[in-house]
Write an enzyme that holds these catalytic residues in place. Structure first.
Site, PDB file in Angstrom:
ATOM      1  N   PHE A 115       0.838  -1.201   0.000  1.00 43.05           N
ATOM      2  CA  PHE A 115       0.000   0.000   0.000  1.00 43.05           C
ATOM      3  C   PHE A 115       0.877   1.258   0.000  1.00 43.05           C
ATOM      4  O   PHE A 115       1.722   1.436   0.855  1.00 43.05           O
ATOM      5  CB  PHE A 115      -0.908  -0.010   1.229  1.00 43.05           C
ATOM      6  CG  PHE A 115      -1.756   1.226   1.378  1.00 43.05           C
ATOM      7  CD1 PHE A 115      -2.777   1.495   0.481  1.00 43.05           C
ATOM      8  CD2 PHE A 115      -1.520   2.126   2.411  1.00 43.05           C
ATOM      9  CE1 PHE A 115      -3.565   2.624   0.616  1.00 43.05           C
ATOM     10  CE2 PHE A 115      -2.303   3.256   2.558  1.00 43.05           C
ATOM     11  CZ  PHE A 115      -3.327   3.514   1.651  1.00 43.05           C
ATOM     12  N   GLN A 116       0.681   2.113  -0.988  1.00 41.18           N
ATOM     13  CA  GLN A 116       1.399   3.376  -1.181  1.00 41.18           C
ATOM     14  C   GLN A 116       2.905   3.200  -1.385  1.00 41.18           C
ATOM     15  O   GLN A 116       3.679   4.125  -1.167  1.00 41.18           O
ATOM     16  CB  GLN A 116       1.138   4.350  -0.018  1.00 41.18           C
ATOM     17  CG  GLN A 116      -0.293   4.866   0.019  1.00 41.18           C
ATOM     18  CD  GLN A 116      -0.486   6.045   0.944  1.00 41.18           C
ATOM     19  OE1 GLN A 116       0.188   6.168   1.975  1.00 41.18           O
ATOM     20  NE2 GLN A 116      -1.409   6.930   0.603  1.00 41.18           N
ATOM     21  N   MET A 491       1.715  33.817 -21.293  1.00 45.06           N
ATOM     22  CA  MET A 491       2.885  33.621 -22.131  1.00 45.06           C
ATOM     23  C   MET A 491       2.588  32.681 -23.291  1.00 45.06           C
ATOM     24  O   MET A 491       3.040  32.893 -24.417  1.00 45.06           O
ATOM     25  CB  MET A 491       4.056  33.091 -21.295  1.00 45.06           C
ATOM     26  CG  MET A 491       5.365  33.014 -22.078  1.00 45.06           C
ATOM     27  SD  MET A 491       5.940  34.628 -22.660  1.00 45.06           S
ATOM     28  CE  MET A 491       6.767  35.227 -21.192  1.00 45.06           C
TER      29      MET A 491
END
Length: 578
Positions: A115-116, A491
């Site tokens: 997980f993660q 820009m």
């Protein structure tokens, strides 16, 4: 014997031993042990809770850029740390000393798509000076010391430490009796004396010499030495975007900024000079334009602490690897007596007179507005800059943090940069929109007694404006934000107008009522739509004891001139001369 400490406690202690006082971050699962330990150190380590990890990284950059000290940012594993990638890349491009501390999943599940879990060392390898994956708490005292040393020495840059959760939780007796062992890392600070004499010989023989001062002058603390050197030889000085502040623009030898949105007279001086002395700049393509056509008549002297930059973009006659300040001191030591410089000074007067004649011809108000008659405009952007400039000169004690876009180039062009090094802070190499608001947080914390002006566009502001909540929560009162609001990604729109037949694809930009948004964040919000309202709004910002946002609703289709088209010579500028 030392007491037992958890890895997380060792991390806090290591930071304190290296002089760190403030950190910017967001907690999460894998980094939680570090936050648990922070509580014990809260009187010595200030933690600033940001609203997004990108904001934390830019805040750390602002702190570092304005002080010269290490900036520290924190993220947890997975999306927390991938959100730090942008400021890490930004720091790498702009040589900013940054330490990114990351939590990682437990070592027992590394490589198992836990997980993660994210391979952040792999992701950031190309955009860090060095990075570490620490799985053993015993390594932490050495790794933190080495990481900060690498980040702050030589050419500064970002270093990342990824630490597994179990390494932070483990209790050990730390060994603080450590010495750095970096046989392959030996930055060269002192220049080669033979090269110093060769460089000085070229400069003494030159009839049309120029100095380009870059960010290296500021990072090495060489502003005084640069001024003394330029004065002794009477050489005109150009400052790059990141070199702004290294040489006062009010000085008679200062001629301005080069490159894509530099001044016509500066670029033409580069194209006609016979010796070009670049100290602390890397010959970025925004400075050189088409590199094969850059400074065609010049013998080039290039001073850089990073040897890989010398000769990378521009052919160099005399390469000098070394620190900018050490190099200037060596040049001053080798300088001939004053009476031997008489002929040189005579030629220098003729050269400067020629440059000033070009400046008188080309530099004026018409260079940064459209050909359209400005009388019909209710709020031309240059009216905003004129009033800000006058106010800064009158009040002093300020720093300016700009974002990326048209407003950034106008700030570089139209403000008089005389307040010294580290007073102009912007994102250059990566050109990261959203840099300015969180970066100003770091600058404001480092300099609480100064007024920090943020100049940003309505596009970049909306990328990281959530850090206004952080600024309020931290009780910071010295930030004033000026949004140059033209309702476009300005820009990009300018390029579409000039080179893509006004096909405004993806650039018209709607936004909220910025003044009301400011009030929602407990700031004072002001809206300005006419030129005669500008000064009163700026004065009110100063009179307000707290952060202020001013929404300057400027003319929508005003362009930044002069301009060098991409892949063109800097001698081929688009101007709006009458």
């Amino acid at each position: 014997m030392s007491e037992q400490m958890t890895g997380a406690q060792i991390m806090c202690e290591a930071l304190i031993r290296e002089g760190v006082e403030v950190m910017f971050g967001i907690p999460g699962g894998a980094i939680m042990p570090f936050y648990f330990a922070m509580w014990e150190y809260r009187d010595r380590l200030r933690h600033v809770l940001c609203r997004h990890e990108q904001g934390a990284g830019h805040a750390a950059e602002g702190y570092a850029r304005s002080t010269g000290r290490i900036g520290v940012c924190i993220g947890t594993s997975g999306p927390g740390v991938t959100n730090l990638v942008t400021p890490i890349a930004d720091a790498m491009m702009d040589s900013t000393p940054l330490l990114a501390i990351c939590g990682q999943v437990g070592s027992h599940v590394l490589g198992k798509d836990a997980f993660q879990e994210t391979d952040i060392t792999g992701i950031t390898m190309p955009i860090t000076k060095h990075n570490y994956l620490v799985k053993d708490a015993n390594e932490l005292p050495y790794v933190f010391k080495e990481a900060i040393h690498i980040a702050t020495t030589g050419r500064p840059g970002p270093v990342l430490i990824d630490i597994t959760k179990d390494a932070m939780q483990k209790s050990i007796v730390p060994n603080w009796d450590i010495k750095l062992n970096l046989p392959g890392y030996k930055p060269t600070y002192q220049p080669n004396r033979k090269q110093i004499r060769e460089a000085l010989k070229l400069l003494l023989q030159a009839k049309k010499p120029l100095i380009i001062a870059g960010n290296g002058v500021i990072m090495s603390g060489a502003a005084d030495e640069l001024r003394h050197f330029a004065e002794k030889l009477r050489i005109p000085v150009i400052t790059t975007l990141h070199g702004i502040g290294s040489f006062p623009e009010e000085h008679p030898l200062s001629i301005g900024m080069p490159g894509m949105h530099g001044w016509v007279h500066v670029n033409r001086a580069i194209q006609t000079c016979d010796v070009l002395f670049n100290i602390g700049g890397r010959f970025d393509d925004r400075v050189t334009g088409k590199a094969s056509t850059f400074a065609p008549n010049a013998k080039v002297i290039h001073v850089d602490i990073d040897p890989s930059e010398i000769g990378k973009n521009v052919k160099v006659t005399v390469p000098i690897v070394g620190d900018a300040r050490a190099t200037l001191l060596a040049l001053l030591e080798e300088m001939p007596a004053r009476e031997e410089l008489a002929d040189l000074h005579s030629a220098a007067s003729d050269w400067m007179e020629h440059i000033r004649e070009m400046q008188d011809k080309h530099q004026g108000k018409q260079q940064y507005v459209n050909r359209a008659d400005t009388l019909h405009m209710t709020l031309p952007p240059h009216d905003v800059y004129e009033k800000i400039n006058q106010t800064l000169a009158l009040r002093g004690n300020y720093r300016v943090v700009s974002d990326v876009g048209q407003h950034q180039m106008w700030a570089a062009q139209l403000l008089d940069w005389n307040a010294g090094p580290r007073t102009h802070i912007t994102s250059g190499g990566a050109a990261t929109m959203g840099f300015s608001v969180p970066a100003s947080l770091g600058v404001a914390i480092a300099h609480p007694d100064e007024t920090i002006w943020v100049i940003c566009g309505d596009g970049g502001f909306q990328m990281t404006n959530q850090e206004m909540a952080t600024i309020h929560q931290e009780g910071i009162k010295n930030i004033k934000v000026a949004i140059i609001n033209n309702g476009y990604l300005g820009m990009v729109r300018q390029w579409q107008e000039l080179f893509e037949n006004k096909r405004y694809s993806g650039t018209p930009l709607s936004g909220p009522d910025f003044a009301k948004l400011a009030e929602a964040y407990h700031w004072k919000g002001l809206t300005v739509e006419h030129s005669d309202q500008v000064q009163a709004a700026i004065d009110e910002a100063y009179a307000t004891d707290g952060p202020v946002l001013i929404d300057f609703r400027v003319e929508r289709e005003v362009n930044v001139f002069p301009m060098v088209p991409q892949n063109s010579s800097i001698g081929d500028m688009i101007t709006v001369d009458p």
